[in-house]
Design a protein around this motif. Structure first.
Motif, PDB file in Angstrom:
ATOM      1  N   ASP A 213      46.553  61.585  12.987  1.00  0.00           N
ATOM      2  CA  ASP A 213      46.259  60.159  12.886  1.00  0.00           C
ATOM      3  C   ASP A 213      45.706  59.866  11.494  1.00  0.00           C
ATOM      4  O   ASP A 213      45.164  60.756  10.824  1.00  0.00           O
ATOM      5  CB  ASP A 213      45.242  59.746  13.956  1.00  0.00           C
TER       6      ASP A 213
ATOM      7  N   HIS B  72      41.239  60.354  17.851  1.00  0.00           N
ATOM      8  CA  HIS B  72      42.611  59.892  18.114  1.00  0.00           C
ATOM      9  C   HIS B  72      43.594  61.056  17.967  1.00  0.00           C
ATOM     10  O   HIS B  72      44.500  61.221  18.788  1.00  0.00           O
ATOM     11  CB  HIS B  72      42.991  58.759  17.166  1.00  0.00           C
TER      12      HIS B  72
ATOM     13  N   HIS C  62      43.795  56.388   9.281  1.00  0.00           N
ATOM     14  CA  HIS C  62      43.317  55.001   9.268  1.00  0.00           C
ATOM     15  C   HIS C  62      42.912  54.622   7.854  1.00  0.00           C
ATOM     16  O   HIS C  62      42.476  55.472   7.067  1.00  0.00           O
ATOM     17  CB  HIS C  62      42.102  54.837  10.189  1.00  0.00           C
TER      18      HIS C  62
HETATM   19 MG    MG Z   1      44.213  55.883  15.407  1.00  0.00          MG
END
Ligand code: MG
Length: 182
Positions: free
Chosen positions: A18, A62, A20
């Motif tokens: 993941d 995540h 971000h």
């Molecule tokens: Mg995420």
């Protein structure tokens, strides 16, 4: 989602990734902690940065959720928690891990080990590793000696190197079929 019930011992490895976007956090007085700090493995590691996302944007949890879902062949985090669903706004990402754990348990599995790599130029997370390990071990119901958390930079290269984003990889090993199913 389908559930599978293996009849013999079946060791599976799931992988998750993941990323971000990172930005300077707003004044904590203007919002709650979940939206104003940077959360990694369920720990707020700094209040001066935040990762953008619909939940608390905990990139490590995540990735871990996706690793667990991968091991139980249950799709990905977006299948279970659509980002457009308002009920997950600001949600603590431990909830996503707990959901994946419930799927594993209902399939007769247990987590044996997890390894998480956080990729960021900043902040340095070494002083938070023990707290992160404790939190992840309790979520996965394993001793802390079966959890590894590490961090690296990309030496100034790419979106993590420029501090525009933060990323994480996770690998989880799950054992199914230790008990006979009826
Ligand atoms: Mg995420």
């Amino acid at each position: 989602m389908h559930a599978f019930l293996p009849r013999r011992m079946d060791v599976r490895t799931g992988h998750g990734f993941d990323a971000h976007r990172l930005e300077l956090a707003p004044d904590p007085a203007e919002g709650d902690m979940a939206s104003s700090g940077l959360w990694l493995c369920g720990v707020c590691v700094t209040s001066s940065l935040r990762a953008l996302g619909h939940s608390d944007a905990d990139v490590a949890l995540h990735a871990l959720t996706d690793a667990l879902l991968g091991a139980v062949c249950a799709g990905d985090i977006g299948d279970h928690f659509p980002p457009q669903d308002p009920q997950w706004r600001g949600a603590a990402s431990s909830l996503f891990v707990k959901h994946a754990m419930a799927l594993i348990q209902s399939a007769g599995g247990r987590v044996n080990h997890a390894d998480i790599t956080i990729i960021a130029e900043r902040p340095h997370v070494s002083s938070f590793k023990k707290k992160m390990t404790d939190h992840v071990a309790s979520l996965l119901n394993v001793p802390t000696t079966y959890i590894n958390i590490k961090a690296t930079t990309t030496e100034g290269m790419g979106y993590t190197g420029r501090g525009e984003g933060i990323a994480a990889h996770a690998v989880a090993t799950v054992i199914f079929g230790e008990k006979e199913h009826p």
